[in-house]
Design a protein around this motif. Structure first.
Motif, mmCIF file in Angstrom:
data_model
loop_
_atom_site.group_PDB
_atom_site.id
_atom_site.type_symbol
_atom_site.label_atom_id
_atom_site.label_comp_id
_atom_site.label_asym_id
_atom_site.label_seq_id
_atom_site.Cartn_x
_atom_site.Cartn_y
_atom_site.Cartn_z
ATOM 1 N N ALA A 8 0.827 -1.209 0.000
ATOM 2 C CA ALA A 8 0.000 0.000 0.000
ATOM 3 C C ALA A 8 0.857 1.254 0.000
ATOM 4 O O ALA A 8 0.589 2.214 -0.726
ATOM 5 N N ALA A 53 -15.068 9.410 2.211
ATOM 6 C CA ALA A 53 -15.393 8.155 1.532
ATOM 7 C C ALA A 53 -14.899 8.172 0.093
ATOM 8 O O ALA A 53 -14.343 7.191 -0.409
ATOM 9 N N MET A 98 -11.099 7.830 -0.050
ATOM 10 C CA MET A 98 -10.622 6.474 0.233
ATOM 11 C C MET A 98 -10.574 5.615 -1.016
ATOM 12 O O MET A 98 -9.736 4.712 -1.121
ATOM 13 N N PHE A 99 -11.465 5.909 -1.984
ATOM 14 C CA PHE A 99 -11.524 5.094 -3.196
ATOM 15 C C PHE A 99 -11.023 5.856 -4.421
ATOM 16 O O PHE A 99 -11.377 5.534 -5.550
ATOM 17 N N PHE A 134 -5.112 7.000 -2.605
ATOM 18 C CA PHE A 134 -5.502 6.373 -1.351
ATOM 19 C C PHE A 134 -6.200 5.038 -1.548
ATOM 20 O O PHE A 134 -6.385 4.297 -0.588
ATOM 21 N N ILE A 135 -6.613 4.722 -2.781
ATOM 22 C CA ILE A 135 -7.274 3.456 -3.033
ATOM 23 C C ILE A 135 -6.398 2.271 -2.653
ATOM 24 O O ILE A 135 -6.876 1.245 -2.169
ATOM 25 N N TYR A 136 -5.061 2.426 -2.815
ATOM 26 C CA TYR A 136 -4.156 1.330 -2.472
ATOM 27 C C TYR A 136 -4.169 1.059 -0.967
ATOM 28 O O TYR A 136 -4.175 -0.091 -0.530
ATOM 29 N N THR A 173 -6.645 1.742 1.031
ATOM 30 C CA THR A 173 -7.958 1.207 1.366
ATOM 31 C C THR A 173 -8.026 -0.285 1.087
ATOM 32 O O THR A 173 -8.492 -1.073 1.918
ATOM 33 N N ILE A 174 -7.542 -0.693 -0.095
ATOM 34 C CA ILE A 174 -7.557 -2.116 -0.447
ATOM 35 C C ILE A 174 -6.696 -2.912 0.526
ATOM 36 O O ILE A 174 -7.083 -3.986 1.007
ATOM 37 N N SER A 203 -5.942 -2.187 3.587
ATOM 38 C CA SER A 203 -6.596 -2.246 4.898
ATOM 39 C C SER A 203 -7.691 -3.301 4.921
ATOM 40 O O SER A 203 -7.817 -4.063 5.883
ATOM 41 N N LEU A 204 -8.481 -3.353 3.838
ATOM 42 C CA LEU A 204 -9.540 -4.363 3.765
ATOM 43 C C LEU A 204 -8.959 -5.768 3.752
ATOM 44 O O LEU A 204 -9.459 -6.677 4.434
#
Length: 428
Positions: free
Chosen positions: A24, A268, A271-272, A276-278, A280-281, A283-284
């Motif tokens: 990330a 929100a 985050m996507f 920052f999408i990296y 977020t992914i 973290s999920l």
């Protein structure tokens, strides 16, 4: 005595959690450095995101390299203008009513450079971000926008070549612009001008509703557009103009709402969005790994806990084991008591590297603290004192084994019942 394994995750689980975090971080760094804004990197209009011929990406990048902080505002521009060290750039606004109100609000807060529009580009479908050609706007369009901040404005495009340029910057050269577009307005103080009209003028509003800040109006955007910035003396005039507008300011707010670029702040959405999408992914995925790690199937093996309640079957099996050791019942009982004492000490977190004598004393203290009727040492001494030649030896051994079983059950299942201090582990 070896301390029990307290590691939360297996090595493989930790490896994947760390790998996801590194991936990330690297993804965010690469995206931030190498990629442009994902939404506006292909625009070809007259805005500061555009790299096309009629765009203003070049001047924004140049000013940022020269030490200015450049804010390309897509929301809440007025809040970014608060303070004495900001200037506002309005680069070729659209001629619509909502933009007029927007401009009148923003010019109240800071010194402003208003650049009037001149051309409209035709996007190149084969090369995103490029234009095929550009067409001159009707003169009414820049005239309408100029009248947003002042009145009685006339925009002209003289047909003849202009040679007698004048300026307040003491620059010896002249702007190099095709199809020159000039403004005529007696309320402007000329900064760059000729006998036909003004290229750059300074307007100070008499109406206090407009605030005390001056507004510089540039009639022809070719001076600082991507295609014209490097022509002739254009760059010199542009830098002098920027120096006038910014004065002591170190932040330039380029309003992009005037081009329809609006983006309300949203956590929100961020985050996507890149980069920052990296995170977020990652973290999920880390949450999924954590969930799997806490299950019996996917996680680290559960530590084998000593059962607090030994079943009657276990006691009988232990007794039968003693009887199977023919003529060695007493030694087997002592070994069973010693092994069982070590297991109890490990379960109750006895100090590491404790000697046998100290261990017996420690178990006796725990026995007393937990309300055992017999101490560990008493049971052990009784086992040692069983006569070898006693005809009722097996009966005595069974009784002592049962006493040890009851002691073990009590010390593991009981709680501290007197003033005997608990161990550090018990306190936890």
């Amino acid at each position: 005595m070896a301390a029990p394994d307290s590691q939360l995750f297996k090595s493989k689980t930790l490896f994947w959690l760390i790998a996801l975090g590194l991936a990330a971080t690297i993804g965010m760094a690469v995206t931030s450095v190498l990629l442009d804004d994902a939404k506006y990197s292909v625009t070809s209009g007259t805005n500061s995101f555009s790299k096309s011929a009629i765009g203003h990406g070049a001047i924004a990048d140049l000013l940022e390299k020269n030490g200015f902080e450049i804010l390309k505002s897509q929301a809440n521009t007025d809040s970014k203008l608060l303070g004495s060290k900001t200037s506002l750039f309005l680069l070729e606004p659209q001629a619509i009513k909502s933009i007029e109100d927007h401009i009148n609000t923003l010019t109240y807060y800071s010194p402003t450079l208003l650049v009037l529009p001149k051309r409209r580009g035709v996007p190149n479908p084969g090369k995103p971000g490029w234009i095929l050609t550009s067409n001159l706007l009707n003169l009414k369009t820049p005239e309408k926008i100029a009248n947003y901040v002042t009145s009685e404005t006339e925009i002209i495009r003289p047909d003849e070549n202009i040679a007698n340029w004048q300026n307040t910057y003491d620059l010896p050269g002249a702007p190099k612009i095709n199809d020159i577009q000039l403004i005529k307005n007696d309320k402007l103080d000329p900064v760059i001008w000729n006998e036909h009209g003004i290229l750059l003028g300074k307007y100070t509003a008499e109406d206090k509703d407009y605030g005390d800040w001056p507004i510089w109006i540039l009639s022809d955007p070719d001076l600082l557009q991507n295609h014209g910035l490097g022509d002739g003396w254009n760059l010199d005039f542009t830098l002098q103009m920027v120096s006038d507008v910014t004065a002591s300011a170190d932040t330039i707010v380029i309003d992009e709402i005037i081009h329809g670029f609006t983006m309300d702040p949203s956590l929100a959405r961020a985050m996507f969005s890149q980069p920052f999408i990296y995170a977020t992914i990652a973290s999920l995925l880390a949450v999924l790994v954590f969930m799997f790690a806490t299950t019996r199937r996917f996680g680290a093996a559960l530590r084998q806990e000593k059962s607090i309640r030994d079943s009657k079957a276990i006691f009988l099996n232990n007794t039968a084991r003693i009887f199977r050791l023919a003529e060695r019942e007493r030694e087997a009982l002592i070994k069973l008591i010693d092994d069982g004492g070590l297991q109890v000490a490990e379960t109750l977190r006895a100090p590491d590297n404790i000697g046998q004598a100290s261990l017996i004393d420690w178990l006796d203290a725990r026995s007393h603290a937990r309300g055992c009727s017999l101490s560990y040492s008493t049971i052990r001494i009784r086992a040692q004192n069983v006569p070898v030649d006693d005809p009722d030896q097996r009966g005595r051994i069974v009784i002592i084994a049962q006493q040890f079983h009851e002691w073990r059950h009590t010390i593991l299942s009981g709680s501290v019942t007197n003033s005997e201090p608990a161990s550090e582990e018990e306190k936890k």
